[in-house]
Design an enzyme around this catalytic site. Structure first.
Site, PDB file in Angstrom:
ATOM      1  N   GLU A 320       0.845  -1.204   0.000  1.00 16.27           N
ATOM      2  CA  GLU A 320       0.000   0.000   0.000  1.00 16.27           C
ATOM      3  C   GLU A 320       0.876   1.249   0.000  1.00 16.27           C
ATOM      4  OE1 GLU A 320      -3.479   2.054   2.775  1.00 16.27           O
ATOM      5  OE2 GLU A 320      -2.205   0.493   3.600  1.00 16.27           O
ATOM      6  N   HIS A 321       1.800   1.311   0.951  1.00 18.18           N
ATOM      7  CA  HIS A 321       2.744   2.424   1.062  1.00 18.18           C
ATOM      8  C   HIS A 321       4.145   1.901   0.768  1.00 18.18           C
ATOM      9  CE1 HIS A 321      -0.515   3.277   4.083  1.00 18.18           C
ATOM     10  NE2 HIS A 321      -0.549   4.400   3.385  1.00 18.18           N
TER      11      HIS A 321
END
Length: 436
Positions: A320-321
């Site tokens: 996600e990050h």
């Protein structure tokens, strides 16, 4: 060579996912037939909320007055960045038309959905930024009707004032003090005077995610969201203290939030492995409990041979990050292929993106970044197409359509082309007869 694991993640113990699915299915059936009264009953039973569901203008004015000016300034600063970024995205979604052949014109239009339901998580933390990310983005996309909901907070006797301030600033048409499955259902079914949502957006717990999954098709959704995650890529130029803090910063989200590190530097890896538990120990109790479980069960550190091996590992993880703390940032920006949002350089941090930088923080999790990006104005837009056929294009288009249709065995399709071809030819035949 393959990556060398220095800390492996045992992962989560098997959960009763079927039980969650069954519970949500039963609740949605009750809410679909029972409507607002059923939602109020669930709010009373599950959240202990006896107050009004629809937040009144008077309560919003009170929240505006109660929110400290310094916090208003920070929320406003973040809102401006988020709105400006979303507006710039909107400018990239354009109407267009093209003449494919003489007389054959086709095009596309960008049409905002008519209504959006924005779920703003409340639970462990009061996610002010999520209100801005979902509501403001829908507003910049041109959605005319936006209903937002968030769970009641016992300490605040409802929705905390800063959260209400952010929700109204972002442009919510109405705000509901409602969370969980009942909140999602209220958005989807248009309960409490709202318009049924065309799309549901925003993160939530496992029950919220499952409710969105089961409602998908009846309404659109942004994505299937799981626990938040982070992957840091670091070489010998990185500061291990910064890396360790960045991993802990995401681990505090919850006990199932993965925090991963891939590095080419063994000394950095060893320092980070030592420092993460120490940093977690300094957190407030609730944060410490969440981060401890997340690091124990989902923390992972691997040693890689070189930058390319780190990049390949990142592409497989599809985090996600994705935070790069390594030399030659342009190389990383061009090379990496699978992530929700990319954070380049030690001066950047995921928290900037989570709260105030501008790009949206509602992002794909659980490896979904392999095939999708995060929330943007495009999620609230329908790219629809149109076409118009002139006399010059008709003969060849009708001939090709009839031939393909008959090859497929679709005679009625072919005849819709034939009749237009015959009609187009008739005036020409008449003209020849008149002049003869």
């Amino acid at each position: 060579m393959a990556e060398t694991p220095l800390k492996s993640a045992p992962g989560e113990q098997p959960q009763a996912t079927q039980a969650i699915s069954d519970t949500v299915r039963e609740m949605l059936a009750t809410l679909r037939t029972g409507g607002a009264q059923a939602a109020q009953d669930y709010a009373r039973r599950l959240d202990g909320w006896e107050g009004e569901i629809v937040v009144s203008p008077e309560r919003i004015e009170q929240a505006i007055a109660e929110t400290p000016q310094s916090l208003k300034d920070s929320i406003g600063w973040a809102h401006d960045n988020i709105s400006r970024f979303a507006a710039a995205q909107r400018a990239t979604a354009k109407d267009m038309q093209v003449e494919l052949r003489p007389g054959l014109v086709a095009g596309q239009k960008q049409i905002p959905v008519r209504s959006a339901g924005c779920y703003v998580p409340g639970g462990r933390y009061s996610h002010i930024a999520s209100a801005l990310m979902t509501i403001a983005t829908a507003r910049e996309a041109g959605v005319p009707d936006i209903t937002a909901c968030t769970p009641p907070n016992a300490a605040a006797d409802g929705i905390p004032s800063p959260m209400l301030y952010a929700m109204q600033l972002a442009g919510a048409s109405r705000i509901l003090t409602l969370g969980g499955v009942q909140g999602v259902a209220a958005l989807a079914f248009g309960l409490f005077g709202g318009r049924p949502a065309d799309i549901l957006v925003g993160p939530g717990n496992a029950y919220v995610a499952e409710a969105k999954r089961q409602l998908f098709g009846h309404v659109g959704i942004d994505m299937f969201a799981g626990p938040t995650d982070i992957l840091v890529l670091a070489d010998a130029t990185a500061d291990p203290e910064t890396v360790a803090n960045d991993l802990v910063g995401q681990a505090e989200h919850g006990p199932t939030s993965p925090a991963w590190l891939a590095t080419t530097d063994r000394a950095l890896a060893d320092t980070v492995l030592s420092r993460v538990p120490q940093l977690i120990a300094t957190l407030p109790p609730a944060n410490r409990e969440a981060a401890t479980a997340a690091w124990r069960d989902f923390g992972e550190v691997v040693l890689c041979a070189d930058a390319e091996e780190m990049a390949a590992y990142a592409d497989r993880k599809a985090p996600e990050h994705l935070h790069v703390q390594a030399a030659d940032l342009p190389w990383w920006r061009d090379r990496l292929r699978a992530y929700g949002s990319l954070f380049l350089g030690a001066s950047t941090t995921v928290a900037f993106g989570d709260k105030a930088a501008g790009p949206n923080h509602v992002l794909p999790t659980s490896g979904a970044a392999r095939y999708t990006g995060g929330l943007s104005v495009h999620k609230f837009l329908k790219t629809v197409t149109w076409q118009e056929v002139g006399d010059d294009a008709l003969p060849d288009l009708a001939t090709a359509t009839a031939a393909i249709s008959r090859a497929e065995g679709m005679e009625a399709h072919a005849r819709t082309a034939d009749i237009r071809l015959d009609r187009a030819a008739t005036p020409a035949k008449q003209a020849v007869g008149e002049t003869g």
